[in-house]
Design a protein around this motif. Structure first.
Motif, PDB file in Angstrom:
ATOM      1  N   ARG A  12       0.863  -1.348   0.169  1.00 46.98           N
ATOM      2  CA  ARG A  12      -0.045   0.073  -0.266  1.00 46.98           C
ATOM      3  C   ARG A  12       0.812   1.222  -0.086  1.00 46.98           C
ATOM      4  O   ARG A  12       0.644   2.199  -0.910  1.00 46.98           O
ATOM      5  CB  ARG A  12      -1.040  -0.114   1.225  1.00 46.98           C
ATOM      6  N   LEU A  13       1.981   1.331   0.984  1.00 46.40           N
ATOM      7  CA  LEU A  13       2.848   2.224   0.874  1.00 46.40           C
ATOM      8  C   LEU A  13       3.351   2.817  -0.220  1.00 46.40           C
ATOM      9  O   LEU A  13       3.489   3.979  -0.898  1.00 46.40           O
ATOM     10  CB  LEU A  13       3.726   2.103   1.921  1.00 46.40           C
ATOM     11  N   ASP A  14       3.761   1.738  -1.115  1.00 48.47           N
ATOM     12  CA  ASP A  14       4.309   1.759  -2.635  1.00 48.47           C
ATOM     13  C   ASP A  14       3.283   2.079  -3.523  1.00 48.47           C
ATOM     14  O   ASP A  14       3.553   3.061  -4.119  1.00 48.47           O
ATOM     15  CB  ASP A  14       4.811   0.660  -3.118  1.00 48.47           C
ATOM     16  N   ALA A  15       2.092   1.759  -3.522  1.00 50.88           N
ATOM     17  CA  ALA A  15       0.936   2.183  -4.477  1.00 50.88           C
ATOM     18  C   ALA A  15       0.667   3.489  -4.032  1.00 50.88           C
ATOM     19  O   ALA A  15       0.115   4.291  -5.015  1.00 50.88           O
ATOM     20  CB  ALA A  15      -0.163   1.313  -4.245  1.00 50.88           C
ATOM     21  N   GLU A  16       0.550   4.101  -2.705  1.00 50.65           N
ATOM     22  CA  GLU A  16       0.323   5.640  -2.697  1.00 50.65           C
ATOM     23  C   GLU A  16       1.470   6.430  -2.763  1.00 50.65           C
ATOM     24  O   GLU A  16       1.611   7.638  -2.499  1.00 50.65           O
ATOM     25  CB  GLU A  16       0.029   5.534  -1.019  1.00 50.65           C
ATOM     26  N   GLY A  17       2.521   5.918  -3.413  1.00 46.76           N
ATOM     27  CA  GLY A  17       3.933   6.844  -3.766  1.00 46.76           C
ATOM     28  C   GLY A  17       4.275   7.149  -2.280  1.00 46.76           C
ATOM     29  O   GLY A  17       5.133   8.309  -2.609  1.00 46.76           O
ATOM     30  N   ARG A  18       4.398   6.559  -1.619  1.00 43.17           N
ATOM     31  CA  ARG A  18       5.007   6.984  -0.074  1.00 43.17           C
ATOM     32  C   ARG A  18       6.412   6.702  -0.176  1.00 43.17           C
ATOM     33  O   ARG A  18       7.246   7.347   0.886  1.00 43.17           O
ATOM     34  CB  ARG A  18       4.231   6.469   1.006  1.00 43.17           C
ATOM     35  N   LEU A  19       6.882   5.581  -0.764  1.00 41.89           N
ATOM     36  CA  LEU A  19       8.280   4.971  -0.599  1.00 41.89           C
ATOM     37  C   LEU A  19       9.287   5.937  -1.532  1.00 41.89           C
ATOM     38  O   LEU A  19       9.354   5.690  -2.826  1.00 41.89           O
ATOM     39  CB  LEU A  19       8.368   3.456  -0.929  1.00 41.89           C
ATOM     40  N   LEU A  20       9.950   6.923  -1.007  1.00 46.96           N
ATOM     41  CA  LEU A  20      10.914   7.743  -1.657  1.00 46.96           C
ATOM     42  C   LEU A  20      12.143   7.465  -1.631  1.00 46.96           C
ATOM     43  O   LEU A  20      12.750   7.051  -0.679  1.00 46.96           O
ATOM     44  CB  LEU A  20      10.397   9.237  -1.256  1.00 46.96           C
ATOM     45  N   LYS A  21      12.960   8.025  -2.771  1.00 45.20           N
ATOM     46  CA  LYS A  21      14.408   7.900  -2.832  1.00 45.20           C
ATOM     47  C   LYS A  21      14.870   6.536  -2.275  1.00 45.20           C
ATOM     48  O   LYS A  21      15.811   6.512  -1.293  1.00 45.20           O
ATOM     49  CB  LYS A  21      15.142   9.029  -1.997  1.00 45.20           C
ATOM     50  N   PRO A  22      14.508   5.339  -2.863  1.00 43.62           N
ATOM     51  CA  PRO A  22      14.833   4.118  -2.248  1.00 43.62           C
ATOM     52  C   PRO A  22      16.289   3.882  -2.543  1.00 43.62           C
ATOM     53  O   PRO A  22      16.832   3.930  -3.589  1.00 43.62           O
ATOM     54  CB  PRO A  22      14.151   3.131  -2.956  1.00 43.62           C
ATOM     55  N   PHE A  36      13.362  -2.052   3.095  1.00 40.07           N
ATOM     56  CA  PHE A  36      13.390  -0.471   2.485  1.00 40.07           C
ATOM     57  C   PHE A  36      14.012   0.259   3.086  1.00 40.07           C
ATOM     58  O   PHE A  36      14.282   0.182   4.663  1.00 40.07           O
ATOM     59  CB  PHE A  36      11.631   0.003   2.489  1.00 40.07           C
ATOM     60  N   ARG A  37      14.814   1.007   2.372  1.00 35.78           N
ATOM     61  CA  ARG A  37      15.825   1.986   3.110  1.00 35.78           C
ATOM     62  C   ARG A  37      15.624   3.350   2.010  1.00 35.78           C
ATOM     63  O   ARG A  37      15.783   3.264   0.885  1.00 35.78           O
ATOM     64  CB  ARG A  37      17.206   1.791   3.115  1.00 35.78           C
ATOM     65  N   GLY A  38      15.233   4.622   2.650  1.00 35.37           N
ATOM     66  CA  GLY A  38      14.842   5.720   1.793  1.00 35.37           C
ATOM     67  C   GLY A  38      14.176   6.627   2.722  1.00 35.37           C
ATOM     68  O   GLY A  38      14.517   6.945   4.019  1.00 35.37           O
ATOM     69  N   GLU A  39      13.173   7.127   2.181  1.00 35.60           N
ATOM     70  CA  GLU A  39      12.236   8.291   2.845  1.00 35.60           C
ATOM     71  C   GLU A  39      10.902   7.902   2.501  1.00 35.60           C
ATOM     72  O   GLU A  39      10.626   7.147   1.722  1.00 35.60           O
ATOM     73  CB  GLU A  39      12.556   9.562   2.399  1.00 35.60           C
ATOM     74  N   ILE A  40       9.954   8.080   3.760  1.00 33.69           N
ATOM     75  CA  ILE A  40       8.613   7.642   3.513  1.00 33.69           C
ATOM     76  C   ILE A  40       7.877   8.836   3.906  1.00 33.69           C
ATOM     77  O   ILE A  40       8.030   9.626   4.702  1.00 33.69           O
ATOM     78  CB  ILE A  40       8.128   6.751   4.778  1.00 33.69           C
ATOM     79  N   PRO A  47       4.636  19.364   2.649  1.00 35.89           N
ATOM     80  CA  PRO A  47       5.159  18.036   2.823  1.00 35.89           C
ATOM     81  C   PRO A  47       5.953  17.310   3.953  1.00 35.89           C
ATOM     82  O   PRO A  47       6.742  18.212   4.465  1.00 35.89           O
ATOM     83  CB  PRO A  47       6.360  18.079   1.595  1.00 35.89           C
ATOM     84  N   VAL A  48       5.689  16.191   4.492  1.00 31.00           N
ATOM     85  CA  VAL A  48       6.424  15.993   5.607  1.00 31.00           C
ATOM     86  C   VAL A  48       6.922  14.459   5.443  1.00 31.00           C
ATOM     87  O   VAL A  48       5.951  13.523   4.971  1.00 31.00           O
ATOM     88  CB  VAL A  48       5.586  15.749   7.083  1.00 31.00           C
ATOM     89  N   THR A  49       8.363  14.151   5.640  1.00 29.49           N
ATOM     90  CA  THR A  49       8.676  12.762   5.427  1.00 29.49           C
ATOM     91  C   THR A  49       9.500  12.333   6.583  1.00 29.49           C
ATOM     92  O   THR A  49      10.001  12.916   7.346  1.00 29.49           O
ATOM     93  CB  THR A  49       9.766  12.704   4.238  1.00 29.49           C
ATOM     94  N   LEU A  50       9.323  10.783   6.689  1.00 32.40           N
ATOM     95  CA  LEU A  50      10.085  10.128   7.726  1.00 32.40           C
ATOM     96  C   LEU A  50      11.673   9.801   6.788  1.00 32.40           C
ATOM     97  O   LEU A  50      11.590   9.291   5.852  1.00 32.40           O
ATOM     98  CB  LEU A  50       9.563   8.815   7.886  1.00 32.40           C
ATOM     99  N   GLU A  51      12.676  10.838   7.306  1.00 25.61           N
ATOM    100  CA  GLU A  51      13.697  10.689   6.602  1.00 25.61           C
ATOM    101  C   GLU A  51      14.506   9.542   7.118  1.00 25.61           C
ATOM    102  O   GLU A  51      14.710   8.994   8.269  1.00 25.61           O
ATOM    103  CB  GLU A  51      14.363  12.136   6.792  1.00 25.61           C
ATOM    104  N   ALA A  52      15.663   9.138   6.236  1.00 23.59           N
ATOM    105  CA  ALA A  52      16.663   8.097   6.617  1.00 23.59           C
ATOM    106  C   ALA A  52      15.950   7.045   7.359  1.00 23.59           C
ATOM    107  O   ALA A  52      16.437   6.478   8.225  1.00 23.59           O
ATOM    108  CB  ALA A  52      17.662   8.718   7.625  1.00 23.59           C
ATOM    109  N   ALA A  53      14.893   6.652   6.503  1.00 26.01           N
ATOM    110  CA  ALA A  53      14.033   5.422   7.171  1.00 26.01           C
ATOM    111  C   ALA A  53      14.641   4.021   6.682  1.00 26.01           C
ATOM    112  O   ALA A  53      15.065   3.902   5.555  1.00 26.01           O
ATOM    113  CB  ALA A  53      12.624   5.315   6.641  1.00 26.01           C
ATOM    114  N   PHE A  54      14.516   3.291   7.450  1.00 26.76           N
ATOM    115  CA  PHE A  54      14.904   1.747   7.518  1.00 26.76           C
ATOM    116  C   PHE A  54      13.465   1.029   8.004  1.00 26.76           C
ATOM    117  O   PHE A  54      13.081   1.259   9.106  1.00 26.76           O
ATOM    118  CB  PHE A  54      15.816   1.403   8.815  1.00 26.76           C
ATOM    119  N   ALA A  55      13.191  -0.012   7.237  1.00 25.96           N
ATOM    120  CA  ALA A  55      11.854  -0.651   7.580  1.00 25.96           C
ATOM    121  C   ALA A  55      12.190  -2.091   6.985  1.00 25.96           C
ATOM    122  O   ALA A  55      12.690  -2.250   5.708  1.00 25.96           O
ATOM    123  CB  ALA A  55      10.794  -0.064   6.981  1.00 25.96           C
TER     124      ALA A  55
END
Length: 176
Positions: A12-22, A36-40, A47-55
């Motif tokens: 879902r996160l990918d379909a909504e375009g939330r997984l950025l800069k992988p 996943f490593r990137g921004e969410i 615009p608000v992102t979870l930066e330097a994300a690891f999941a």
């Protein structure tokens, strides 16, 4: 057997375009795990992102097993929980580093049934914070590719059981 994004909470996160800069958006070295490593992206306007994300998430699991990343403001926590929605679970390990928290602040905050470790971050990276926080071997980590790093960090997080002061989100706001 290949683990595809389609069989994980990342779908879902990918379909909504939330997984950025992988830097990584694929299976990891652990069979049945997707990482996943990137921004969410949390919100679009502003615009608000979870930066330097690891999941990470396990194949067929309903929620992310592990998530870490950085927010610029404590007040962005509700946006994080809302954006992730059903893709988080009560037994997941979620480490959220927040720029505007006092250096001594370390909290456990339950938001909508989702337990969050809410921690301060200064000028260091989420990656370096996680290595120190989870007592991982920095020298060994340098030899790993991104998929292996995700596995080692997620495994370390799964074992983490340190307790911090449990507060409500509202109590945290008062302490800013």
């Amino acid at each position: 057997m290949m683990t595809s994004i389609e069989s994980t909470p990342f779908k879902r996160l990918d379909a909504e375009g939330r997984l950025l800069k992988p830097a990584h958006k694929a299976e990891t070295r652990r069979p049945g795990r997707f990482g996943f490593r990137g921004e969410i992206a949390l919100t679009i306007d502003p615009p608000v992102t979870l930066e330097a994300a690891f999941a990470t998430a396990e194949d067929g699991d309903a929620g992310l097993s592990f998530l870490a990343g950085s927010l610029s403001s404590y007040k962005q926590l509700p946006a994080l929980v809302e954006a992730l929605g059903a893709e988080v679970k009560a037994d997941g390990k979620y480490f959220i580093y927040v720029s505007d928290l006092d250096r001594a602040s370390r909290y456990q905050i339950n938001m909508g049934g989702v337990p969050l470790y809410v921690l301060p971050i200064d000028d260091t990276s989420v990656y370096n914070e996680l290595i120190d926080f989870l007592y991982l071997d920095k020298t060994k980590m340098k030899k790993f590719d991104t998929a292996e790093k995700l596995d080692v960090i997620a495994d370390g997080a799964a074992k983490y059981d340190q307790a911090y002061e449990a507060i409500s989100y509202e109590e945290g706001l008062k302490r800013l």
